[in-house]
Design a protein around this motif. Structure first.
Motif, mmCIF file in Angstrom:
data_model
loop_
_atom_site.group_PDB
_atom_site.id
_atom_site.type_symbol
_atom_site.label_atom_id
_atom_site.label_comp_id
_atom_site.label_asym_id
_atom_site.label_seq_id
_atom_site.Cartn_x
_atom_site.Cartn_y
_atom_site.Cartn_z
ATOM 1 N N MET A 1 0.819 -1.196 0.000
ATOM 2 C CA MET A 1 0.000 0.000 0.000
ATOM 3 C C MET A 1 0.862 1.260 0.000
ATOM 4 O O MET A 1 0.553 2.235 -0.652
ATOM 5 C CB MET A 1 -0.909 -0.058 1.243
ATOM 6 C CG MET A 1 -1.818 1.117 1.386
ATOM 7 S SD MET A 1 -2.983 1.129 0.024
ATOM 8 C CE MET A 1 -3.918 2.548 0.419
ATOM 9 N N ARG A 2 1.961 1.180 0.753
ATOM 10 C CA ARG A 2 2.846 2.336 0.832
ATOM 11 C C ARG A 2 3.482 2.662 -0.524
ATOM 12 O O ARG A 2 3.601 3.818 -0.896
ATOM 13 C CB ARG A 2 3.906 2.055 1.886
ATOM 14 C CG ARG A 2 4.828 3.184 2.138
ATOM 15 C CD ARG A 2 5.790 2.849 3.254
ATOM 16 N NE ARG A 2 6.801 3.871 3.343
ATOM 17 C CZ ARG A 2 7.881 3.761 4.058
ATOM 18 N NH1 ARG A 2 8.089 2.676 4.761
ATOM 19 N NH2 ARG A 2 8.768 4.719 4.084
ATOM 20 N N SER A 3 3.879 1.628 -1.259
ATOM 21 C CA SER A 3 4.507 1.854 -2.559
ATOM 22 C C SER A 3 3.511 2.442 -3.559
ATOM 23 O O SER A 3 3.895 3.236 -4.419
ATOM 24 C CB SER A 3 5.109 0.564 -3.097
ATOM 25 O OG SER A 3 4.104 -0.403 -3.277
ATOM 26 N N VAL A 4 2.241 2.050 -3.452
ATOM 27 C CA VAL A 4 1.224 2.615 -4.340
ATOM 28 C C VAL A 4 1.068 4.110 -4.080
ATOM 29 O O VAL A 4 0.958 4.907 -5.012
ATOM 30 C CB VAL A 4 -0.123 1.868 -4.156
ATOM 31 C CG1 VAL A 4 -1.235 2.573 -4.905
ATOM 32 C CG2 VAL A 4 0.000 0.435 -4.605
ATOM 33 N N LEU A 5 1.076 4.498 -2.819
ATOM 34 C CA LEU A 5 0.971 5.920 -2.479
ATOM 35 C C LEU A 5 2.186 6.704 -2.959
ATOM 36 O O LEU A 5 2.050 7.820 -3.461
ATOM 37 C CB LEU A 5 0.790 6.091 -0.966
ATOM 38 C CG LEU A 5 -0.539 5.610 -0.396
ATOM 39 C CD1 LEU A 5 -0.532 5.725 1.120
ATOM 40 C CD2 LEU A 5 -1.691 6.395 -0.984
ATOM 41 N N GLY A 9 2.072 9.614 -5.800
ATOM 42 C CA GLY A 9 2.631 10.938 -5.538
ATOM 43 C C GLY A 9 3.631 11.354 -6.610
ATOM 44 O O GLY A 9 3.619 12.499 -7.082
ATOM 45 N N PHE A 10 4.501 10.420 -7.011
ATOM 46 C CA PHE A 10 5.442 10.711 -8.088
ATOM 47 C C PHE A 10 4.722 11.016 -9.391
ATOM 48 O O PHE A 10 5.134 11.888 -10.160
ATOM 49 C CB PHE A 10 6.428 9.555 -8.288
ATOM 50 C CG PHE A 10 7.558 9.522 -7.311
ATOM 51 C CD1 PHE A 10 8.178 10.673 -6.874
ATOM 52 C CD2 PHE A 10 8.014 8.313 -6.818
ATOM 53 C CE1 PHE A 10 9.222 10.639 -5.976
ATOM 54 C CE2 PHE A 10 9.057 8.262 -5.917
ATOM 55 C CZ PHE A 10 9.665 9.431 -5.489
#
Length: 105
Positions: A1-5, A9-10
């Motif tokens: 989930m963190r990598s998706v956020l 953002g990028f």
């Protein structure tokens, strides 16, 4: 989930940079003013952002997402993490079709 956020953002940062960078530099404040219909936006920035850059940026983002999805589908259907279009003959079919359409040999 963190990598998706992080990736989302990028993506947003890259989209804003794509709207800002060009022959006529437009500041991030002007981009936000144009996108929010603020009276602070000048006419030239409105025309550049809405008519020229925004459609191209959105189309480029959608095409990239479509190609990524197609690659993901090919890899999952073939159960091969190294799958690419040449593996299933898409390149040869496209070359034959372009020869037919363009009148080549």
């Amino acid at each position: 989930m963190r990598s998706v956020l992080i990736l989302s953002g990028f993506s947003v940062v890259i989209l804003f940079l794509a709207l800002a960078i060009g022959d006529h530099h437009v500041s991030i404040a002007q981009i936000l003013a144009v996108l929010t219909d603020s009276p602070a936006a000048d006419a030239q920035s409105i025309q550049i952002i809405r008519d020229i850059r925004l459609p191209r940026v959105i189309l480029g983002f959608l095409v990239g997402a479509s190609l990524a999805t197609a690659g993901m589908i090919a890899q999952s259907v073939l159960r091969n993490p190294l799958a690419e279009p040449g593996l299933i003959g898409v390149n040869a079919g496209a070359a034959g079709l372009s020869g037919i359409l363009c009148g080549g040999p």
